[in-house]
Design a protein around this motif. Structure first.
Motif, short mmCIF file in Angstrom:
data_model
loop_
_atom_site.label_atom_id
_atom_site.label_comp_id
_atom_site.label_asym_id
_atom_site.label_seq_id
_atom_site.Cartn_x
_atom_site.Cartn_y
_atom_site.Cartn_z
N PRO A 1 0.81 -1.22 0.00
CA PRO A 1 0.00 0.00 0.00
C PRO A 1 0.85 1.27 0.00
CG PRO A 1 -0.79 -1.58 1.62
CD PRO A 1 0.53 -2.06 1.16
N SER A 2 2.05 1.21 0.64
CA SER A 2 2.96 2.35 0.68
C SER A 2 4.37 1.82 0.94
CB SER A 2 2.55 3.35 1.76
OG SER A 2 2.74 2.80 3.05
N GLU A 3 5.35 2.71 0.91
CA GLU A 3 6.71 2.30 1.18
C GLU A 3 6.89 1.79 2.61
OE1 GLU A 3 9.40 5.43 0.33
OE2 GLU A 3 9.38 5.10 -1.84
N GLN A 4 6.02 2.22 3.48
CA GLN A 4 6.15 1.85 4.89
C GLN A 4 5.10 0.85 5.35
OE1 GLN A 4 6.47 6.19 6.07
NE2 GLN A 4 8.01 5.30 7.46
N THR A 5 4.44 0.21 4.40
CA THR A 5 3.42 -0.78 4.73
C THR A 5 3.49 -1.94 3.74
OG1 THR A 5 1.96 0.96 5.57
CG2 THR A 5 0.97 -1.20 5.17
N LYS A 6 3.49 -3.15 4.30
CA LYS A 6 3.42 -4.37 3.50
C LYS A 6 2.33 -5.27 4.09
CE LYS A 6 7.09 -3.54 0.89
NZ LYS A 6 7.04 -3.40 -0.58
N THR B 1 -3.17 -13.54 7.34
CA THR B 1 -2.80 -12.19 6.91
C THR B 1 -1.75 -11.63 7.87
OG1 THR B 1 -5.04 -11.83 6.05
CG2 THR B 1 -3.64 -9.89 6.31
N ILE B 2 -0.63 -11.17 7.31
CA ILE B 2 0.43 -10.56 8.11
C ILE B 2 0.71 -9.17 7.53
CG2 ILE B 2 2.77 -10.75 8.97
CD1 ILE B 2 2.63 -13.74 8.48
N SER B 3 0.52 -8.17 8.34
CA SER B 3 0.75 -6.79 7.92
C SER B 3 1.93 -6.22 8.70
CB SER B 3 -0.49 -5.92 8.16
OG SER B 3 -1.62 -6.45 7.47
N LEU B 4 2.82 -5.55 8.00
CA LEU B 4 3.99 -4.92 8.64
C LEU B 4 3.99 -3.44 8.31
CD1 LEU B 4 6.64 -5.30 10.24
CD2 LEU B 4 7.80 -5.64 8.04
N THR B 5 4.06 -2.62 9.36
CA THR B 5 4.05 -1.17 9.21
C THR B 5 5.22 -0.57 9.98
OG1 THR B 5 1.63 -1.19 9.06
CG2 THR B 5 2.68 0.93 9.50
N ALA B 6 5.87 0.39 9.38
CA ALA B 6 6.99 1.10 10.02
C ALA B 6 6.59 2.53 10.31
CB ALA B 6 8.23 1.07 9.13
N ASP B 7 6.87 2.97 11.53
CA ASP B 7 6.54 4.34 11.94
C ASP B 7 7.83 5.01 12.40
OD1 ASP B 7 5.37 6.68 12.76
OD2 ASP B 7 4.58 5.85 14.64
#
Length: 257
Positions: free
Chosen positions: A190-195, A207-213
């Protein structure tokens, strides 16, 4: 004149008398019940017809439950060793960003369970914080959701929504098919900081979601400088392999419990 003697029982002469002869050979109708074997044959024919109808209906509307491949939700996925590929990848990335010894903190949040007649579900999160460029830090959030469909096959729904980012139901332009993972798997960006990795196997949907903040402990001017091309924001492309391996390990762990 001598007359023939009258037959009389010596009582009332007007009452008629039935005379039965041993030589009466007229055919007589005899009532009999239905023979037992005719009832048996009729019952067999009726049972065969009913059973044939049941088979026809079962073929027309099959009641096949999806294969769960032995998966069970007996504990939090975030508390298992299955998430180690992600946490180790974060630590390796942090070490590469900073030459000094880094400290990576990680911990799972409480898992939420739902057990029903049609589906069993679990959701949990793992928060990992690691140092980043110029004295900042990055918080990585791995959100894991597992749904076991016990009544109906989720394949059609899974394929129909494969391009939707679950948290917002917004179609994603960047989507990649992942071969040799479950029955079907897709990696969304969805974005560079979300997979987000979606995996289908039988009646299981993972479902595995990875987000960087990025959370820098610096001034606003320094923050703007860090997001210039020389200091790009966190890119999660390097965690693709870790996401896929986490899914594999999680699938193995759910079979062993």
């Amino acid at each position: 004149m001598i007359s023939e003697p009258e037959l009389s029982d010596g009582g009332d002469g007007d009452r008629p008398v039935d005379v039965v002869s041993d030589f009466d050979d007229r055919p007589r109708r005899v009532r009999t019940g239905r023979r037992p074997w005719t009832w048996a044959v009729g019952g067999i024919v009726l049972a065969s017809a009913v059973w044939g109808g049941v088979l026809a209906v079962s073929h027309a509307w099959p009641d096949h439950h999806p294969d769960l491949h032995g998966y069970q939700l007996t504990g939090s996925p975030c508390e298992s060793t299955a998430v180690q590929p992600l946490t180790e990848a974060v630590k390796a990335s942090a070490t590469a960003q900073s030459p000094k010894t880094v400290t990576v903190t990680s911990g799972p949040g409480p898992a939420e369970f739902h057990r029903g007649t049609a589906v069993d579900e679990v959701k949990c999160s793992v928060i990992t914080t690691a140092p980043f460029n110029q004295g900042g830090s990055v918080q990585y959030s791995a959100d894991i959701a597992v749904v076991l469909h016990k009544k109906t096959d989720p394949r059609a729904e899974f394929e129909d929504e494969r391009q939707l980012y679950d948290s917002s139901l917004v179609p994603v332009d960047s989507i990649a098919f992942i071969p040799h993972l479950g029955d079907s798997a897709y990696l969304l960006t969805p974005s560079e900081q979300t997979k987000q990795l979606k995996v289908l196997q039988g009646g299981a949907v993972i479902t595995i979601s990875l987000t960087a903040d990025d959370g820098y402990n610096v001034s606003a001017d320094d923050m703007n400088a860090l997001h210039t091309p020389s200091h790009p924001a966190t890119d999660l492309m390097e965690f693709h392999s870790a996401l896929i391996q986490t899914a594999r390990d999680l699938m193995t762990t759910m079979r062993q419990r």
